[in-house]
Motif scaffolding. Structure first.
Motif, PDB file in Angstrom:
ATOM      1  N   GLU A  82       0.852  -1.194   0.000  1.00 48.18           N
ATOM      2  CA  GLU A  82       0.000   0.000   0.000  1.00 48.18           C
ATOM      3  C   GLU A  82       0.886   1.242   0.000  1.00 48.18           C
ATOM      4  N   LYS A 116       1.129   5.647  -0.508  1.00 52.46           N
ATOM      5  CA  LYS A 116       0.482   6.960  -0.537  1.00 52.46           C
ATOM      6  C   LYS A 116       1.238   7.801  -1.546  1.00 52.46           C
ATOM      7  N   ASN A 149      -1.565  12.762  -6.318  1.00 53.08           N
ATOM      8  CA  ASN A 149      -2.617  12.573  -7.316  1.00 53.08           C
ATOM      9  C   ASN A 149      -2.237  13.315  -8.597  1.00 53.08           C
ATOM     10  N   ASP A 175      -7.224   9.564  -0.754  1.00 56.18           N
ATOM     11  CA  ASP A 175      -6.764   9.690   0.627  1.00 56.18           C
ATOM     12  C   ASP A 175      -7.765  10.587   1.356  1.00 56.18           C
ATOM     13  N   MET A 188      -3.718  13.605  -2.558  1.00 55.08           N
ATOM     14  CA  MET A 188      -3.012  12.332  -2.528  1.00 55.08           C
ATOM     15  C   MET A 188      -3.960  11.179  -2.877  1.00 55.08           C
ATOM     16  N   LYS A 189      -3.380  10.089  -3.316  1.00 56.57           N
ATOM     17  CA  LYS A 189      -4.120   8.868  -3.602  1.00 56.57           C
ATOM     18  C   LYS A 189      -3.465   7.701  -2.860  1.00 56.57           C
ATOM     19  N   ILE A 190      -4.251   6.671  -2.615  1.00 55.85           N
ATOM     20  CA  ILE A 190      -3.735   5.444  -2.038  1.00 55.85           C
ATOM     21  C   ILE A 190      -3.732   4.362  -3.113  1.00 55.85           C
ATOM     22  N   GLN A 237       5.989   6.795  -0.547  1.00 59.60           N
ATOM     23  CA  GLN A 237       5.656   6.535   0.849  1.00 59.60           C
ATOM     24  C   GLN A 237       4.926   5.199   0.969  1.00 59.60           C
ATOM     25  N   LEU A 274       2.939   2.573   2.986  1.00 64.52           N
ATOM     26  CA  LEU A 274       2.103   2.470   4.177  1.00 64.52           C
ATOM     27  C   LEU A 274       2.027   1.045   4.708  1.00 64.52           C
TER      28      LEU A 274
END
Length: 215
Positions: free
Chosen positions: A141, A143, A146, A173, A179-181, A204, A206
């Protein structure tokens, strides 16, 4: 993906004048929880579910109680205002209908005739297959910003490790609209090296929080 790819086409049906006892017997013998009710022209007339039977007649499945109730025709208890779908509907849109209306199945209609049925179990199975959760692998996962090109960059790093991508999910997010996950499932059992590569590229991570790796 469209509905006709995952719907059941061998649908067990009954008619409005069949009895509650008939519905119980069919559900038990076929191990199903939903029975579309059709007329003589195979057009959908209603729907009977196991929850509806238990709601209307709580003692229904104890056939030695209230035997007269079991003789009642299904047209008296069937749901007539039935939400239906079409074989060419998109699965994700139908899933949203399931969620919004809190239903457990949707009869599929084409040219005004019943051609299939889609249940919550079918949707769950499809979700498992789409995410690759039924295959051996690791989930990572990230982060990420976007912006255009991020997914391509991440995929390139994965490719450099000769790892096969089983599935990719992208969602916003909730704490930062910029931001997007990314949730990526890769076909590798030890993703330690890949995680290090992703971090070195400035991404990043997660999950996973592996021993010896500071996230």
């Amino acid at each position: 993906m469209i509905v006709e790819e995952i719907m059941k086409t061998n649908v067990v049906t009954l008619h409005p004048m069949d009895s509650i006892a008939d519905a119980i017997q069919v559900m038990e013998s076929h191990n199903i929880r939903h029975i579309p009710i059709v007329d003589d022209k195979e057009k959908l007339a209603g729907l009977v579910t196991i929850s509806k039977l238990k709601e209307i007649i709580p003692s229904t499945f104890r056939t030695n109680e209230n035997p007269e109730d079991l003789k009642k025709p299904l047209e008296l208890i069937m749901e007539k205002n039935v939400i239906t779908g079409h074989p060419l509907d998109f699965v994700e849109e139908v899933a949203a209908v399931f969620y919004e209306h809190k239903i457990s199945c949707i009869p599929i209609i084409k040219d005004k005739k019943l051609v299939g049925i889609l249940t919550e179990t079918d949707l769950l199975r499809t979700m498992v297959e789409l995410t690759g959760a039924h295959q051996p692998g690791s989930q990572i996962e990230l982060k990420v910003p976007n912006i255009t090109g991020v997914l391509c960059d991440v995929a390139g790093i994965i490719r450099s490790r000769n790892a096969n991508i089983l599935s990719v999910l992208v969602y916003p997010d909730k704490q930062d609209e910029h931001m997007k996950i990314l949730v990526i499932r890769v076909q590798m059992m030890n993703p330690t090296g890949l995680i290090e590569d992703l971090k070195k590229a400035g991404h990043q991570v997660l999950w996973p929080n592996l021993p010896g790796i500071t996230l």
